[in-house]
Design a protein around this motif. Sequence first.
Motif, short mmCIF file in Angstrom:
data_model
loop_
_atom_site.label_atom_id
_atom_site.label_comp_id
_atom_site.label_asym_id
_atom_site.label_seq_id
_atom_site.Cartn_x
_atom_site.Cartn_y
_atom_site.Cartn_z
N GLU A 185 0.89 -1.13 0.08
CA GLU A 185 0.10 -0.06 -0.05
C GLU A 185 1.04 1.25 -0.06
O GLU A 185 2.04 1.15 0.38
N ASN A 186 0.28 2.29 -0.51
CA ASN A 186 1.05 3.53 -0.32
C ASN A 186 1.05 3.98 0.96
O ASN A 186 0.17 4.24 1.64
N ASP A 187 2.10 4.40 1.59
CA ASP A 187 2.45 4.63 2.87
C ASP A 187 2.98 5.90 3.08
O ASP A 187 4.39 6.10 2.97
N PRO A 188 2.07 7.01 3.57
CA PRO A 188 2.78 8.27 3.78
C PRO A 188 3.92 8.16 4.87
O PRO A 188 4.73 9.00 4.88
N TRP A 241 5.97 5.72 5.39
CA TRP A 241 6.88 4.73 5.11
C TRP A 241 8.37 4.89 5.89
O TRP A 241 8.73 4.00 6.26
N ARG A 242 8.77 6.08 6.08
CA ARG A 242 10.06 6.08 6.26
C ARG A 242 10.31 5.83 7.86
O ARG A 242 11.01 5.05 8.31
N SER A 243 9.48 6.46 8.64
CA SER A 243 9.09 5.93 10.14
C SER A 243 8.98 4.52 10.31
O SER A 243 9.38 3.88 11.32
N ASN A 244 7.86 4.04 9.50
CA ASN A 244 7.65 2.64 9.51
C ASN A 244 8.75 1.79 9.20
O ASN A 244 8.89 0.85 9.87
N LEU A 245 9.51 2.14 8.24
CA LEU A 245 10.83 1.40 7.86
C LEU A 245 11.74 1.32 9.06
O LEU A 245 12.13 0.50 9.43
N GLU A 246 12.00 2.49 9.80
CA GLU A 246 12.67 2.60 10.91
C GLU A 246 12.20 1.68 11.99
O GLU A 246 13.15 1.10 12.79
N GLY A 260 3.73 -6.58 2.54
CA GLY A 260 5.21 -6.49 2.67
C GLY A 260 5.78 -7.60 3.37
O GLY A 260 5.35 -8.50 3.61
N GLU A 261 7.03 -7.47 3.66
CA GLU A 261 8.13 -8.40 3.95
C GLU A 261 8.51 -7.83 5.23
O GLU A 261 9.46 -6.72 5.37
N SER A 262 8.63 -8.63 6.40
CA SER A 262 9.37 -8.05 7.65
C SER A 262 10.68 -8.28 7.49
O SER A 262 11.28 -9.07 6.53
N THR A 263 11.27 -7.49 8.34
CA THR A 263 12.84 -7.59 8.33
C THR A 263 13.47 -9.04 8.57
O THR A 263 14.42 -9.55 8.14
#
Length: 177
Positions: free
Chosen positions: A80-83, A85-90, A103-106
């Motif tokens: 999904e388009n995630d505004p 995304w950067r904080s979620n990636l962190e 998505g795929e988990s770490t």
Amino acid sequence: MKITAVRHCKAEGQESNAPLTAEGEQQAKDLAVFLEGQHFDCVISSPFKRAIDTIKPFAELRESSILVDDRLAERILSAENDPNWRSNLERTYKEEHLKFPGGESTFEAKERITSFINELQAKSYKSVLIVTHGNLLSLLINLYDPSFGFKEWELLSNPDVYQIDVSLKDVSKLWVH
């Protein structure tokens, strides 16, 4: 076994078929010159166009083929388009089992790259050149240097080249354009 891991050169986008920019094409030529004197048992790339095009000048220079392995593809954080995304990636660097829709988990991405490395070791390769993407590269490095996390991912550039000595669990940065 030593892995020389390359983050692809500058590209026009994140799609799997995104081409390199004009600057990225020059970076790929410079990378070929940088790698010219090194020996690799094989060259393996992500299936994404920008990764293959990154290593194509080197492969042509060496008259060697490029193997493609889907396990080197970029990690998808979310379908999904995630505004945010950067904080979620962190967050995924701290919460390895955190997974967003589609998505795929770490943890899953690390399992994918670990299976790839185990296969390389089973083939008794001594030196392998791989081309991948920033997030997956950071997770690969993290397997051997647990201090390499989100902040270090943010500092990656296109292209970066790291050498990983799998048996010694040693990581060193070789080149940045």
